[in-house]
Motif scaffolding. Structure first.
Motif, PDB file in Angstrom:
ATOM      1  N   ASN A 107       0.847  -1.191   0.000  1.00 25.42           N
ATOM      2  CA  ASN A 107       0.000   0.000   0.000  1.00 25.42           C
ATOM      3  C   ASN A 107       0.882   1.240   0.000  1.00 25.42           C
ATOM      4  O   ASN A 107       2.115   1.139  -0.006  1.00 25.42           O
ATOM      5  N   ASP A 108       0.253   2.414   0.018  1.00 24.98           N
ATOM      6  CA  ASP A 108       1.045   3.648  -0.096  1.00 24.98           C
ATOM      7  C   ASP A 108       1.907   3.909   1.141  1.00 24.98           C
ATOM      8  O   ASP A 108       2.972   4.524   1.039  1.00 24.98           O
ATOM      9  N   TYR A 109       1.472   3.469   2.298  1.00 21.31           N
ATOM     10  CA  TYR A 109       2.267   3.599   3.526  1.00 21.31           C
ATOM     11  C   TYR A 109       3.562   2.799   3.396  1.00 21.31           C
ATOM     12  O   TYR A 109       4.675   3.322   3.544  1.00 21.31           O
ATOM     13  N   GLU A 177       0.416  21.767   4.106  1.00 21.72           N
ATOM     14  CA  GLU A 177       0.385  21.853   5.568  1.00 21.72           C
ATOM     15  C   GLU A 177      -0.444  20.740   6.204  1.00 21.72           C
ATOM     16  O   GLU A 177      -0.356  20.485   7.405  1.00 21.72           O
ATOM     17  N   GLY A 178      -1.252  20.048   5.403  1.00 17.72           N
ATOM     18  CA  GLY A 178      -2.062  18.953   5.922  1.00 17.72           C
ATOM     19  C   GLY A 178      -1.393  17.601   5.799  1.00 17.72           C
ATOM     20  O   GLY A 178      -1.942  16.594   6.253  1.00 17.72           O
ATOM     21  N   THR A 179      -0.212  17.562   5.167  1.00 22.13           N
ATOM     22  CA  THR A 179       0.495  16.293   5.004  1.00 22.13           C
ATOM     23  C   THR A 179       1.357  16.001   6.223  1.00 22.13           C
ATOM     24  O   THR A 179       1.898  16.904   6.851  1.00 22.13           O
ATOM     25  N   ALA A 180       1.486  14.714   6.537  1.00 23.53           N
ATOM     26  CA  ALA A 180       2.286  14.308   7.708  1.00 23.53           C
ATOM     27  C   ALA A 180       2.910  12.945   7.451  1.00 23.53           C
ATOM     28  O   ALA A 180       2.701  11.994   8.200  1.00 23.53           O
ATOM     29  N   GLY A 181       3.679  12.851   6.367  1.00 24.03           N
ATOM     30  CA  GLY A 181       4.360  11.604   6.070  1.00 24.03           C
ATOM     31  C   GLY A 181       3.411  10.435   5.959  1.00 24.03           C
ATOM     32  O   GLY A 181       2.320  10.536   5.385  1.00 24.03           O
ATOM     33  N   VAL A 182       3.800   9.286   6.527  1.00 20.44           N
ATOM     34  CA  VAL A 182       2.975   8.093   6.402  1.00 20.44           C
ATOM     35  C   VAL A 182       1.658   8.206   7.173  1.00 20.44           C
ATOM     36  O   VAL A 182       0.714   7.458   6.916  1.00 20.44           O
ATOM     37  N   SER A 188      -2.819   4.386   6.054  1.00 17.62           N
ATOM     38  CA  SER A 188      -2.823   4.758   7.462  1.00 17.62           C
ATOM     39  C   SER A 188      -4.198   5.260   7.884  1.00 17.62           C
ATOM     40  O   SER A 188      -4.712   4.888   8.951  1.00 17.62           O
ATOM     41  N   ALA A 189      -4.801   6.095   7.050  1.00 19.99           N
ATOM     42  CA  ALA A 189      -6.138   6.612   7.359  1.00 19.99           C
ATOM     43  C   ALA A 189      -7.162   5.482   7.415  1.00 19.99           C
ATOM     44  O   ALA A 189      -8.020   5.451   8.304  1.00 19.99           O
ATOM     45  N   ARG A 190      -7.053   4.544   6.458  1.00 20.12           N
ATOM     46  CA  ARG A 190      -7.984   3.412   6.412  1.00 20.12           C
ATOM     47  C   ARG A 190      -7.873   2.572   7.681  1.00 20.12           C
ATOM     48  O   ARG A 190      -8.870   2.053   8.196  1.00 20.12           O
TER      49      ARG A 190
END
Length: 396
Positions: A107-109, A177-182, A188-190
């Motif tokens: 996955n993207d993470y 500014e809303g991005t935070a790496g993995v 990660s959100a899922r």
């Protein structure tokens, strides 16, 4: 014909078992003695997951035997595709799901972790950078499913070759500014922003990246002014449970976890089909649910975070004195976590376990982890961490 008495047979059997157990124990305690060829092969096996080719083995043996440079030999092993497709994939995938299984799809993470290691991106940016790794294959990256990465894995593509570094802000549409790496990858959100109250994201971030579950670091001496309204102050009708147990985690977790107040994973019928939602300036409703449980509790107004654990027993996690210990949003909070000593030591320990195939067991192991951690913090290069750990476990 004489017969062996059952008790004598049992004694003989038990003696045999004890001897075998003793031999095995001595084998694990005694240092492995290996020549350059055996060391080179073991280093390659542990790093890449497969034996080296004849040419690579010869180069590695030369580095060890003639140049007295086993680290250079380990770096040769890191060039093998197996390090990326197998070792790193299995190393990072458990961080992407609550079951902590390495058998989840790419996955993207996971791809972002692999790409950062390959490109030697400073690993303390893992929880804060505007970064993501994708491939050039079809279907293209999607905010609503994982097909891009599962196809990449099913086709057996060489991740060392195909992964391309991008910014999340250009691929997913999140503002920088809303991005935070993995943390702000879809996987990660899922796993951790879905449903619930976003406490799961904080708990698993601590567990996966500082190697500290909340039970290990609870501190009831911190101020409890930021504990939300949905946390009962008298579970089961007994306030002592809250003051002696619950508050130890909530008092420190809540002011840090407030950094995630603008995030949610949104889906309709199928949780596998959904997207990360980011609502800057608007707190997600999940932060305000069950407000009647304790009306005098904290009502989250924004995404400001504060690290109450910079004081008290959890100061031992080694917070960076060059950072303010407070801020707004997941990006700056990720910097706070990833610049702690606990973060660095955690990455080193997990890499050690991955290539040594065991946890550290003695003073020599613990001293080596401390040494590698100190070196790691000077540049946060994960390739060097894997190489140093593999050399340590190659035998003498």
């Amino acid at each position: 014909m004489s017969e062996t008495h059952p008790s004598a047979a049992r004694n003989s059997y038990n003696t045999t078992i004890r001897v075998i157990a003793l031999v095995l124990a001595l084998g694990t305690m005694m240092p492995a003695v290996s020549g350059p060829r055996e060391q080179a092969k073991r280093i390659h096996d542990r790093i890449a997951g497969v034996p080296p080719s004849a040419d690579t083995l010869a180069q590695m043996v030369d580095e060890i035997e003639n140049n007295n440079d086993p680290l250079a030999a380990a770096m040769l092993a890191i060039e093998h595709p197996g390090f990326y497709n197998v070792t790193l994939k299995n190393w990072a995938t458990p961080w992407t799901n609550e079951d902590q299984t390495p058998f989840a799809p790419l996955n993207d993470y996971t791809a972002t972790v692999i790409g950062m290691v390959r490109d030697e991106v400073p690993f303390n940016q893992l929880l804060s950078a505007d970064i993501i790794y994708t491939g050039s294959n079809s279907p293209a990256y999607s905010n609503s499913n994982n097909d891009h990465y599962e196809t990449m894995e099913n086709q057996g593509l060489d991740l060392k070759q195909v992964l391309q570094q991008n910014t999340q802000s250009s691929v997913t549409g999140l503002p920088p500014e809303g991005t935070a790496g993995v943390i702000t990858t879809r996987a990660s959100a899922r796993a951790f922003f879905i449903d619930g109250t976003n406490r799961s994201m904080f708990r698993f971030t601590m567990l996966n990246h500082l190697c500290k579950d909340l039970e290990l670091i609870k501190d009831p001496t911190r101020p409890s002014d930021r504990v939300r309204q949905d946390a009962s102050r008298s579970p089961g009708g007994d306030s002592r449970v809250y003051f002696n147990n619950c508050v130890g985690c909530h008092a420190g977790m809540e002011p840090l976890g407030q950094a995630y107040a603008y995030y949610n994973f949104e889906y309709t019928d199928d949780p596998e089909i959904g997207t990360l939602a980011y609502t800057p300036g608007s707190v997600q409703p999940k932060y305000l649910i069950n407000s009647s449980v304790f009306k005098d509790g904290y009502a989250t107004p924004d995404d400001r975070w504060d690290n109450y654990w910079r004081e008290g027993p959890n100061a031992s996690l080694g917070w960076d004195s060059n950072l303010p210990g407070t801020g707004y949003g997941a990006k700056s909070m990720g910097e706070e976590l990833a610049n702690s000593h606990a973060f660095a030591e955690c990455q080193v320990t997990k890499a050690f376990q991955a290539v040594c195939l065991r946890a550290p067991v003695d003073r020599a192991d613990r001293n080596k982890i401390a040494e590698i951690t100190s070196s790691f913090k000077s540049g946060y290069n994960m390739k060097h961490v894997f190489a140093h750990a593999a050399v340590h476990c190659a035998g003498e």
